[in-house]
Design a protein around this motif. Sequence first.
Motif, PDB file in Angstrom:
ATOM      1  N   UNK A  13       1.755 -16.413  26.012  1.00  0.00           N
ATOM      2  CA  UNK A  13       2.540 -15.862  25.028  1.00  0.00           C
ATOM      3  C   UNK A  13       3.407 -16.414  24.001  1.00  0.00           C
ATOM      4  N   UNK A  14       3.226 -17.926  24.005  1.00  0.00           N
ATOM      5  CA  UNK A  14       4.111 -18.852  23.338  1.00  0.00           C
ATOM      6  C   UNK A  14       3.734 -18.736  21.782  1.00  0.00           C
ATOM      7  N   UNK A  15       4.813 -18.721  21.068  1.00  0.00           N
ATOM      8  CA  UNK A  15       4.593 -18.755  19.665  1.00  0.00           C
ATOM      9  C   UNK A  15       4.360 -20.047  19.012  1.00  0.00           C
ATOM     10  N   UNK A  16       3.529 -20.178  17.973  1.00  0.00           N
ATOM     11  CA  UNK A  16       2.953 -21.441  17.344  1.00  0.00           C
ATOM     12  C   UNK A  16       3.460 -21.594  16.116  1.00  0.00           C
ATOM     13  N   UNK A  17       4.232 -22.744  15.561  1.00  0.00           N
ATOM     14  CA  UNK A  17       4.569 -22.718  14.503  1.00  0.00           C
ATOM     15  C   UNK A  17       3.678 -24.124  13.774  1.00  0.00           C
ATOM     16  N   UNK A  18       3.297 -24.001  12.740  1.00  0.00           N
ATOM     17  CA  UNK A  18       2.402 -25.028  11.928  1.00  0.00           C
ATOM     18  C   UNK A  18       2.994 -25.089  10.529  1.00  0.00           C
ATOM     19  N   UNK A  19       3.114 -26.460  10.086  1.00  0.00           N
ATOM     20  CA  UNK A  19       3.447 -26.822   8.877  1.00  0.00           C
ATOM     21  C   UNK A  19       2.413 -27.164   7.950  1.00  0.00           C
ATOM     22  N   UNK A  20       2.034 -26.609   6.650  1.00  0.00           N
ATOM     23  CA  UNK A  20       0.943 -27.340   6.118  1.00  0.00           C
ATOM     24  C   UNK A  20       1.557 -27.800   4.741  1.00  0.00           C
ATOM     25  N   UNK A  21       1.241 -29.002   4.723  1.00  0.00           N
ATOM     26  CA  UNK A  21       1.724 -29.694   3.284  1.00  0.00           C
ATOM     27  C   UNK A  21       0.128 -29.878   2.415  1.00  0.00           C
ATOM     28  N   UNK A  22       0.223 -30.293   1.406  1.00  0.00           N
ATOM     29  CA  UNK A  22      -0.900 -30.770   0.693  1.00  0.00           C
ATOM     30  C   UNK A  22      -1.595 -31.787   1.236  1.00  0.00           C
ATOM     31  N   UNK A  23      -2.802 -31.773   1.998  1.00  0.00           N
ATOM     32  CA  UNK A  23      -3.278 -32.793   2.821  1.00  0.00           C
ATOM     33  C   UNK A  23      -3.398 -34.028   2.436  1.00  0.00           C
ATOM     34  N   UNK A  24      -3.582 -34.358   1.004  1.00  0.00           N
ATOM     35  CA  UNK A  24      -3.930 -35.484   0.377  1.00  0.00           C
ATOM     36  C   UNK A  24      -2.369 -36.293   0.453  1.00  0.00           C
ATOM     37  N   UNK A  25      -1.250 -35.708   0.262  1.00  0.00           N
ATOM     38  CA  UNK A  25       0.002 -36.236   0.198  1.00  0.00           C
ATOM     39  C   UNK A  25       0.394 -36.551   1.826  1.00  0.00           C
ATOM     40  N   UNK A  35      -5.026 -18.009  20.301  1.00  0.00           N
ATOM     41  CA  UNK A  35      -4.076 -17.183  20.010  1.00  0.00           C
ATOM     42  C   UNK A  35      -4.167 -15.993  18.763  1.00  0.00           C
ATOM     43  N   UNK A  36      -3.641 -14.986  19.015  1.00  0.00           N
ATOM     44  CA  UNK A  36      -3.913 -13.926  18.036  1.00  0.00           C
ATOM     45  C   UNK A  36      -2.797 -14.275  16.752  1.00  0.00           C
ATOM     46  N   UNK A  37      -3.317 -14.052  15.398  1.00  0.00           N
ATOM     47  CA  UNK A  37      -2.880 -14.411  14.335  1.00  0.00           C
ATOM     48  C   UNK A  37      -1.301 -14.113  14.364  1.00  0.00           C
ATOM     49  N   UNK A  38      -0.762 -12.996  14.726  1.00  0.00           N
ATOM     50  CA  UNK A  38       0.607 -12.647  14.805  1.00  0.00           C
ATOM     51  C   UNK A  38       1.491 -13.507  15.739  1.00  0.00           C
ATOM     52  N   UNK A  39       0.976 -14.706  16.448  1.00  0.00           N
ATOM     53  CA  UNK A  39       1.468 -15.276  17.321  1.00  0.00           C
ATOM     54  C   UNK A  39       1.699 -16.768  16.522  1.00  0.00           C
ATOM     55  N   UNK A  40       0.999 -17.056  15.561  1.00  0.00           N
ATOM     56  CA  UNK A  40       1.127 -18.129  15.037  1.00  0.00           C
ATOM     57  C   UNK A  40       1.941 -18.055  13.391  1.00  0.00           C
ATOM     58  N   UNK A  41       2.748 -19.014  13.437  1.00  0.00           N
ATOM     59  CA  UNK A  41       3.744 -18.919  11.690  1.00  0.00           C
ATOM     60  C   UNK A  41       3.214 -20.039  11.034  1.00  0.00           C
ATOM     61  N   UNK A  42       3.149 -19.825   9.711  1.00  0.00           N
ATOM     62  CA  UNK A  42       2.819 -21.160   9.033  1.00  0.00           C
ATOM     63  C   UNK A  42       3.921 -21.297   8.199  1.00  0.00           C
ATOM     64  N   UNK A  43       4.330 -22.489   8.085  1.00  0.00           N
ATOM     65  CA  UNK A  43       5.566 -22.916   7.175  1.00  0.00           C
ATOM     66  C   UNK A  43       5.048 -23.854   6.096  1.00  0.00           C
ATOM     67  N   UNK A  79      -9.530 -18.234   4.982  1.00  0.00           N
ATOM     68  CA  UNK A  79      -8.919 -17.900   5.993  1.00  0.00           C
ATOM     69  C   UNK A  79      -7.533 -17.072   5.932  1.00  0.00           C
ATOM     70  N   UNK A  80      -6.724 -17.847   5.251  1.00  0.00           N
ATOM     71  CA  UNK A  80      -5.345 -17.130   4.964  1.00  0.00           C
ATOM     72  C   UNK A  80      -5.133 -15.806   4.493  1.00  0.00           C
ATOM     73  N   UNK A  81      -6.390 -15.808   3.335  1.00  0.00           N
ATOM     74  CA  UNK A  81      -6.317 -14.386   2.723  1.00  0.00           C
ATOM     75  C   UNK A  81      -7.058 -13.695   3.750  1.00  0.00           C
ATOM     76  N   UNK A  82      -7.786 -13.870   4.735  1.00  0.00           N
ATOM     77  CA  UNK A  82      -8.315 -12.947   5.623  1.00  0.00           C
ATOM     78  C   UNK A  82      -7.244 -12.252   6.449  1.00  0.00           C
ATOM     79  N   UNK A  83      -6.358 -13.071   6.671  1.00  0.00           N
ATOM     80  CA  UNK A  83      -4.957 -12.767   7.546  1.00  0.00           C
ATOM     81  C   UNK A  83      -3.849 -12.154   6.635  1.00  0.00           C
ATOM     82  N   UNK A  84      -4.257 -11.798   5.243  1.00  0.00           N
ATOM     83  CA  UNK A  84      -3.286 -11.242   4.150  1.00  0.00           C
ATOM     84  C   UNK A  84      -1.900 -12.349   4.206  1.00  0.00           C
ATOM     85  N   UNK A  85      -2.278 -13.575   4.380  1.00  0.00           N
ATOM     86  CA  UNK A  85      -1.121 -14.535   4.429  1.00  0.00           C
ATOM     87  C   UNK A  85      -0.989 -15.193   3.201  1.00  0.00           C
ATOM     88  N   UNK A  86       0.374 -15.186   2.423  1.00  0.00           N
ATOM     89  CA  UNK A  86       0.435 -15.873   1.121  1.00  0.00           C
ATOM     90  C   UNK A  86      -0.004 -17.283   1.241  1.00  0.00           C
TER      91      UNK A  86
END
Length: 887
Positions: A697-709, A769-777, A863-870
């Motif tokens: 039931x843990x929530x997962x936080x992922x930070x996304x940065x331009x992968x080249x940077x 993990x279900x998408x609702x348990x994952x938060x993208x920053x 992938x993000x669009x399929x989860x309606x994530x900005x």
Amino acid sequence: MLLRREMFRCYNSVTRLLSCKRCSLLRSLVLIFALSIVSSLFFLYRVMDTGLHVPRANPPVPHIRCDSQPYSSNLNVDVSSHHRLDDRLRVAHRALLITEVPNSKNGQRIRYFLNALRIEVKFEIKSKAIPTLTNKKSGRFAVIIFENYNTYLDLDTWSRQLVDKYCHDYRIGILSFVRPVDESTDSFRHVDNYHISFHYNLALMDFRIGEATTLWRIMKPGSIWKGALPDTWTIFKSNHSTYQPLAFSRILGRFSDADPKSYSYVPAIFDEGRIDGIPKVLLGSDLNFWLNSIVMMDALSYLSSGRLGLPLDRYIQVDVDDIFVGKEGIRMKVSDVEALVAAQERLEKEIDGFQFNLGYSGGFFLFGTDEEDDGDRKLIEYRHKFRWFSHMFRHEQPHKFPKEYIESAMKLNKQFAEENGIQVYGQYAVAPHHSGVYPVYEPLYSSWKEVWGVKTTSTEEYPKLLPSWKRRGFIHKGIMVLPRQTCGLFTTTVYSSDFRGGLAGLDSSIQGGEIFQTVLTTPINIFMTHLSNYGNDRLALYMLESLVKFVKCWTNFKLLSLPPVELGLKYFEMYPADKDPIWTNPCDYNRHLSIWPENKTCDKLPSFIVVGPQKTGTTALYSFLSQHPDIVSNLPTPKHFEEIQFFNTNNYYLGLDWYMDFFPQPDKPNTTLLFEKSANYFESDLAPKRVAALLPRAKIIVILMNPAKRAYSWYQHMRNHNDPTALNHTFYEVVSASDMASQNLRALHNRCLTPGLYAQHLVRWLDFFPAKQIHLVDSDELRNDPVNVMHLIQKFLHVQNYMDYSQHLRYDPAKGFFCQVLSNKQNKCLGKSKGHKYPSMDHRSEQHLHSFYRKHNINLSKLLSSFETQLPEWLTTELKDIETPKT
Ligand SMILES: Nc1ncnc2c1ncn2[C@@H]1O[C@H](COP(=O)(O)OS(=O)(=O)O)[C@@H](OP(=O)(O)O)[C@H]1O
């Protein structure tokens, strides 16, 4: 029961007499007489209840007979056959199962059975398109199973061609059950092009296995099962030479037993594939009938060209736990010990190397009645005949005691063995009630190693007791933990009536039921029995001898036994992937909670994790989160500062206690959120599965940065840490390194670029993990507007005391980043290693990385669009020349 009822009836009459005021002398005499009878009966009842001195009925005697066909000549199976073809085709260890409807009964049975055989299954419902059958140049399925053969016959031309071509190309076959298309109407179907007809819905009796064919491996040809068969059946008729009957049966109630010709109905058939080149096995009824499991195992092996076959060796280890433990009346007497020895001598002839393993607790020696104490002495007299292993001295549950006590109890048990001349097989030990084995209690493991030199143990509790076919082994701190099977004989199963369903229940478990199926599907069996199963009705002996006989009647299995350490080595040679433990949360399972030390608490497990990737601002986020009064981070670690790096490294093998020790005990467990951040979890193959097992039931936080940077920042970080390869190579050399580059450069190249394959890693987390348990920053937002980032995170975490971070974070012009507000004038910023200055990325590297990450970035945006994530702004900019995918 009857005796008890009679006694109470008698007792009632007596009390009635006692209450009669006008009793004559005669009545008084009757009363005295009756009272003496009642007291004798009560004594008798007590004696019987405790098993004292009262002769009891003889224990049940094994009565398995092998019925077989005397007329056939071809009954010898080639046991050396592995069904393997000499091809180099790559095919996965997986079955495709096409079911009629979701969750159909037989569909579920097939799935469980395949799972018990450790075969991965891909389900598809018949109404859906046939799934992709190949992946690059390998086959995705080693066999195709249709829940109903009519589904295969009625496939549209396109799907049919797909399936048939796949079967031809990868030399695999089809296994199918045959049922009418519509249960209510059809009773017959003739399939012209296959020269076969099906007659549905017949009630059958008796099942005679056909002669030896190339298909049979496990099955013993010619054996006959007597009695009505469950459910209704389809029978097969054909004169074509491609078909070989696998079994023969009779219409229920139509023929006399004596008429062998009456076995003219074929309820299972093997199509060698002479018509279309595809071998098939067709079964007239589902897995509800026990013999179909053997047919199915042989079919899976043959049709997959041996890929889904299991060895014919079945290892049997029998542990007799609780030696000397047990209250009066359920222990072994001299005659029981003699029976044990005699049974062992018989079993040795059937099972190569067989010897009972006796698990003793010396603290209870001579704790029975006189007769039972003689039994204890007899066990000691016959000590050389058995392999002895140690329990705790007084059968205590280790998880309740500190290490010193456990060690002293083990030493007492050792001393007992020495005093009684018992040579203990110290490399194997078992803990009473599985306590301390799983969930792991570290003091037990270390004491075992120190006192006994234990190398192997066994338990039913890993990962859970049920379902039993999911039990597995693992290795912890060098000790091999093997899975044990329960055979339904518990400490309380003293008489046959104690078994579920009585002796008949035990018989059906042995004869095709649960116990038989365990041996059928499990190459290495460790059966757990208890002292009490060898006294009184001696049910364990009855069970074992009947089982061995039954297995030999129906299968070509070779039964073997090995000393526990060798058995452990065999197990992990067979299942190397099992070596890796997978820790689960003891608080999610009451059985585990009951054998977990009371001072342990799941309050010390994180409720969310920042998983990375590296260089995206994870440390800044970690420090911002830690400012919140209700959010508490892990304690610092000696090696990696704030990072525990448990789920992705060998730290995982240090165990759950090691992990939990990094978390403080929260003062307010209900409102406090513990967390950790380890920035390498994100790209780790193992982390998602391991995190999900322990913290579903843990929530997962992922930070996304331009992968080249991100890659560039990481390269600079490595230079800063004096990595010689990074210091010796330009960034462009690192990111463009080819397969021909030096090993060090290739390794650096991979470590630099792999974390940036965001879509690929996210999909792996989404598998667990279900998408609702994952938060993208968005990393840029974290850098430029951390207040809003913290606002969104608090919402995601459902933090109870909302904190307005605008009061607590402030831009620090000297540092060039947001920092923690300490006072009006003072900020607390991250150290020098975060946000240090370095030249901008060169254009060539930028271009290279732009094209390197392009397809991965496209996948991420889909992938993000399929989860309606900005989409983060950097992603939109990277892909500005591409149309945004529709959600
Ligand atoms: N507030 C604040 N303070 C300091 N640094 C900040 C902050 N926000 C984001 N960043 C950026 O974080 C980058 C370091 O990322 P990580 O902490 O994830 O690095 S690490 O994986 O833990 O090594 C670091 O990258 P480099 O500048 O390349 O060192 C910073 O740019």
